[in-house]
Design a protein around this motif. Sequence first.
Motif, short mmCIF file in Angstrom:
data_model
loop_
_atom_site.label_atom_id
_atom_site.label_comp_id
_atom_site.label_asym_id
_atom_site.label_seq_id
_atom_site.Cartn_x
_atom_site.Cartn_y
_atom_site.Cartn_z
N VAL A 1 -14.88 5.27 -18.80
CA VAL A 1 -13.93 6.10 -18.05
C VAL A 1 -12.73 5.26 -17.62
O VAL A 1 -11.58 5.70 -17.75
N VAL A 2 -12.95 4.05 -17.15
CA VAL A 2 -11.84 3.16 -16.77
C VAL A 2 -10.92 2.96 -17.97
O VAL A 2 -9.70 3.04 -17.85
N CYS A 3 -11.49 2.71 -19.11
CA CYS A 3 -10.69 2.42 -20.31
C CYS A 3 -9.96 3.65 -20.85
O CYS A 3 -8.84 3.52 -21.36
N ASN A 4 -10.53 4.83 -20.74
CA ASN A 4 -9.97 6.02 -21.38
C ASN A 4 -9.27 7.00 -20.46
O ASN A 4 -8.65 7.95 -20.93
N SER A 5 -9.36 6.79 -19.17
CA SER A 5 -8.79 7.74 -18.23
C SER A 5 -7.27 7.75 -18.26
O SER A 5 -6.63 6.71 -18.37
N ARG A 6 -6.71 8.94 -18.15
CA ARG A 6 -5.26 9.11 -18.02
C ARG A 6 -4.92 9.45 -16.57
O ARG A 6 -3.76 9.66 -16.24
N ASN A 7 -5.92 9.50 -15.71
CA ASN A 7 -5.71 9.95 -14.34
C ASN A 7 -5.79 8.84 -13.29
O ASN A 7 -5.55 9.11 -12.12
N LEU A 8 -6.15 7.65 -13.68
CA LEU A 8 -6.20 6.55 -12.71
C LEU A 8 -4.81 6.00 -12.46
O LEU A 8 -3.99 5.89 -13.38
N SER A 9 -4.54 5.65 -11.22
CA SER A 9 -3.27 5.01 -10.90
C SER A 9 -3.29 3.58 -11.46
O SER A 9 -4.35 3.03 -11.76
N LEU A 10 -2.11 2.99 -11.59
CA LEU A 10 -2.03 1.60 -12.05
C LEU A 10 -2.80 0.68 -11.12
O LEU A 10 -3.48 -0.24 -11.57
N LYS A 11 -2.69 0.95 -9.85
CA LYS A 11 -3.38 0.12 -8.84
C LYS A 11 -4.89 0.18 -9.03
O LYS A 11 -5.57 -0.84 -9.05
N SER A 12 -5.43 1.38 -9.18
CA SER A 12 -6.87 1.55 -9.37
C SER A 12 -7.33 0.97 -10.71
O SER A 12 -8.36 0.30 -10.78
N ALA A 13 -6.56 1.22 -11.75
CA ALA A 13 -6.92 0.70 -13.08
C ALA A 13 -6.96 -0.82 -13.07
O ALA A 13 -7.89 -1.43 -13.61
N ASN A 14 -5.98 -1.44 -12.44
CA ASN A 14 -5.98 -2.91 -12.34
C ASN A 14 -7.17 -3.42 -11.54
O ASN A 14 -7.79 -4.41 -11.90
N PHE A 15 -7.47 -2.75 -10.45
CA PHE A 15 -8.60 -3.15 -9.61
C PHE A 15 -9.91 -3.10 -10.39
O PHE A 15 -10.66 -4.07 -10.42
N TRP A 16 -10.18 -1.97 -11.04
CA TRP A 16 -11.44 -1.81 -11.77
C TRP A 16 -11.49 -2.69 -13.01
O TRP A 16 -12.55 -3.15 -13.41
N GLN A 17 -10.34 -2.96 -13.60
CA GLN A 17 -10.30 -3.89 -14.73
C GLN A 17 -10.79 -5.26 -14.28
O GLN A 17 -11.58 -5.91 -14.96
N PHE A 18 -10.35 -5.67 -13.11
CA PHE A 18 -10.78 -6.95 -12.56
C PHE A 18 -12.26 -6.92 -12.18
O PHE A 18 -13.02 -7.83 -12.52
N ILE A 19 -12.70 -5.90 -11.50
CA ILE A 19 -14.09 -5.78 -11.05
C ILE A 19 -15.07 -5.79 -12.22
O ILE A 19 -16.09 -6.46 -12.19
N PHE A 20 -14.73 -5.05 -13.28
CA PHE A 20 -15.64 -4.94 -14.42
C PHE A 20 -15.32 -5.94 -15.53
O PHE A 20 -15.94 -5.91 -16.60
N ASN A 21 -14.36 -6.82 -15.28
CA ASN A 21 -14.00 -7.87 -16.24
C ASN A 21 -13.66 -7.28 -17.61
O ASN A 21 -14.17 -7.71 -18.64
N LEU A 22 -12.78 -6.27 -17.58
CA LEU A 22 -12.36 -5.61 -18.82
C LEU A 22 -11.05 -6.20 -19.30
O LEU A 22 -10.26 -6.72 -18.51
N ASN A 23 -10.79 -6.05 -20.57
CA ASN A 23 -9.54 -6.52 -21.15
C ASN A 23 -8.45 -5.48 -20.85
O ASN A 23 -8.63 -4.30 -21.14
N LYS A 24 -7.32 -5.92 -20.28
CA LYS A 24 -6.25 -4.98 -19.94
C LYS A 24 -5.77 -4.18 -21.14
O LYS A 24 -5.38 -3.03 -21.01
N SER A 25 -5.79 -4.79 -22.29
CA SER A 25 -5.29 -4.10 -23.49
C SER A 25 -6.22 -2.95 -23.90
O SER A 25 -5.83 -2.10 -24.70
N ASP A 26 -7.42 -2.89 -23.36
CA ASP A 26 -8.37 -1.81 -23.66
C ASP A 26 -8.23 -0.62 -22.72
O ASP A 26 -8.89 0.41 -22.92
#
Length: 97
Positions: free
Chosen positions: A57-82
């Motif tokens: 959901v973090v990777c595919n959502s179009r509804n997350l704000s940039l702030k939330s997406a960045n936060f969860w990317q960091f928490i879940f150790n995801l690649n920003k490009s994904d």
Amino acid sequence: MKSLPQFLKKYFWDVDFSKLNKKTHSQFIIERILEYGDEKAVRWMRRNFKLNEIKKVVCNSRNLSLKSANFWQFIFNLNKSDILCLKKSFREKQKVI
């Protein structure tokens, strides 16, 4: 039990809360909790959904704000490009709209 606990109702102000189903509306529920949820809501989400489903959901959502997406990317150790909403092309399309 497929219905949601009452303490989550405040995150679903714009829909009929009684009709939300954990199984059939999982992406919507996860998005709302990722965007607006407090610690209690996030704990509930982590207990009720698989980690891979939340990351998807973090990777595919179009509804997350940039702030939330960045936060969860960091928490879940995801690649920003994904993460769709962090891609430059997606952000430029959003500005036009």
